[in-house]
Enzyme design. Structure first.
Site, short mmCIF file in Angstrom:
data_model
loop_
_atom_site.label_atom_id
_atom_site.label_comp_id
_atom_site.label_asym_id
_atom_site.label_seq_id
_atom_site.Cartn_x
_atom_site.Cartn_y
_atom_site.Cartn_z
N ALA A 21 71.18 125.58 16.74
CA ALA A 21 71.75 124.36 16.17
C ALA A 21 72.02 123.28 17.21
O ALA A 21 71.94 122.08 16.91
CB ALA A 21 73.03 124.69 15.42
N THR A 25 71.95 119.17 16.76
CA THR A 25 73.15 118.32 16.77
C THR A 25 72.91 117.10 17.67
O THR A 25 73.45 116.03 17.40
CB THR A 25 74.41 119.07 17.24
OG1 THR A 25 74.17 119.64 18.51
CG2 THR A 25 74.81 120.16 16.26
N ASP A 101 65.23 122.54 10.19
CA ASP A 101 65.04 121.10 9.95
C ASP A 101 63.63 120.60 10.22
O ASP A 101 63.33 119.44 9.95
CB ASP A 101 66.05 120.31 10.79
CG ASP A 101 66.08 120.76 12.25
OD1 ASP A 101 65.00 120.94 12.84
OD2 ASP A 101 67.19 120.94 12.79
N HIS A 118 64.95 131.39 10.25
CA HIS A 118 65.76 131.15 9.05
C HIS A 118 65.04 130.27 8.03
O HIS A 118 65.68 129.68 7.17
CB HIS A 118 67.11 130.52 9.44
CG HIS A 118 67.93 131.42 10.32
ND1 HIS A 118 69.01 130.98 11.05
CD2 HIS A 118 67.83 132.75 10.58
CE1 HIS A 118 69.52 131.99 11.73
NE2 HIS A 118 68.82 133.08 11.47
N CYS A 151 58.14 127.24 -11.18
CA CYS A 151 56.81 127.20 -10.56
C CYS A 151 55.78 126.55 -11.49
O CYS A 151 55.69 126.89 -12.66
CB CYS A 151 56.37 128.61 -10.21
SG CYS A 151 54.71 128.70 -9.52
N SER A 193 74.34 129.85 20.52
CA SER A 193 75.43 130.66 21.07
C SER A 193 75.05 132.13 21.13
O SER A 193 75.81 132.96 21.60
CB SER A 193 76.69 130.45 20.22
OG SER A 193 76.36 130.61 18.86
N ASN A 217 73.30 125.74 27.11
CA ASN A 217 74.17 125.64 25.94
C ASN A 217 75.48 124.99 26.38
O ASN A 217 75.95 125.23 27.49
CB ASN A 217 74.44 127.05 25.35
CG ASN A 217 75.01 126.99 23.95
OD1 ASN A 217 74.49 126.28 23.10
ND2 ASN A 217 76.09 127.72 23.71
N ILE A 235 71.28 119.55 26.06
CA ILE A 235 69.88 119.86 26.35
C ILE A 235 69.14 118.60 26.83
O ILE A 235 68.42 118.63 27.82
CB ILE A 235 69.19 120.45 25.09
CG1 ILE A 235 69.88 121.75 24.72
CG2 ILE A 235 67.71 120.66 25.34
CD1 ILE A 235 69.62 122.18 23.28
ZN LIG Z 1 54.82 131.05 -9.20
#
Ligand SMILES: [Zn+2]
Length: 241
Positions: A21, A25, A101, A118, A151, A193, A217, A235
């Site tokens: 993250a 940020t 993102d 994720h 769908c 982290s 970090n 960063i």
């Molecule tokens: Zn489908």
């Protein structure tokens, strides 16, 4: 550019970068788990509830559209651009991110070189047949019908590409991330982290395979004592010339 980090990169043959993250940020996206982040504003909707309950789906979609509005106005920053340059140079065949993102792809890293632990908030999938749907398309469906998107191919439940709480991690991405960590000789963790699994295991895989570990970090991490280089700074400031 931090000279010690530059030297480690110079000496490395294969670099693997992990981002969390903290890099987003710096583009103005709040950490979704921190105060002001989306999860502090909303209650958590788990995967099981989303699949079982239309009201939960509608609530989740409203958040996705909020997030989409926010993502539409943010831009990659100096950190993203530095990583994109590293990938372009051929030294970093794969990077791993905990972020959803899409800013690494936007900064020029080819999608096949970004391993997303994720998922990705910029598109959606059918939970039955996996047909990809665009967020704008889902929004139009919801606005037209008042129902959560279904769908267009099979009528199944459509869900954003973000891995939800209670949902199984994408195993292919996880396997690729572990391979990338084991195959590098320099692992750089940036803006994470290193507490959320499975990302937290990646530096362990890298170190066990003999790689050097660099951590950039703002705050200290539990892995600092095992790292070959620790930089507690932004960063962008670390990698800018
Ligand atoms: Zn489908």
């Amino acid at each position: 550019m931090n000279t010690e980090l530059a030297r480690l990169v110079e000496e490395a043959r294969v670099v693997c970068v992990l981002t969390g993250a903290g890099i987003s940020t710096e583009s103005g996206i709040p950490d979704f788990r921190s105060p002001g982040g989306i999860w502090s504003k909303y209650r958590i909707i788990e995967y099981g509830e989303f699949m079982a309950n239309e009201a939960a789906r509608l609530e989740d979609w409203r958040r996705r559209f909020d997030m989409e509005d926010q993502l539409g106005i943010v831009e990659p920053n100096a950190g993203h651009r530095w990583i994109a340059g590293l990938v372009r140079s051929g030294k970093c065949p794969h990077m791993v991110t905990q972020n959803i993102d899409g800013l690494h792809q936007q900064s020029g890293v080819p999608a096949e070189r970004v391993i997303e632990l994720h998922g990705n908030a910029r598109h959606a999938y059918c939970t039955d047949c996996e047909t990809r749907h665009e967020i704008a398309e889902c929004r139009a469906m919801l606005e037209a019908t008042g129902n959560a998107p279904q769908c267009r191919e099979c009528g199944g439940i459509v869900k954003s590409g973000v891995v939800m709480f209670g949902e199984m991690m994408p195993q292919t991405a996880l396997g690729r991330a572990e391979d990338a960590a084991r195959d590098c000789d320099l692992f750089i963790a940036m803006g994470t982290s290193l507490v959320v699994h499975p990302a937290a295991m990646l530096p362990v895989h890298a170190k066990r395979a003999g790689a050097k570990l660099a951590i950039v970090n703002r705050e200290a991490t539990d892995f600092d004592e095992f790292a070959d280089l620790v930089i507690h700074a932004e960063i962008g400031a670390t990698v800018s010339t």
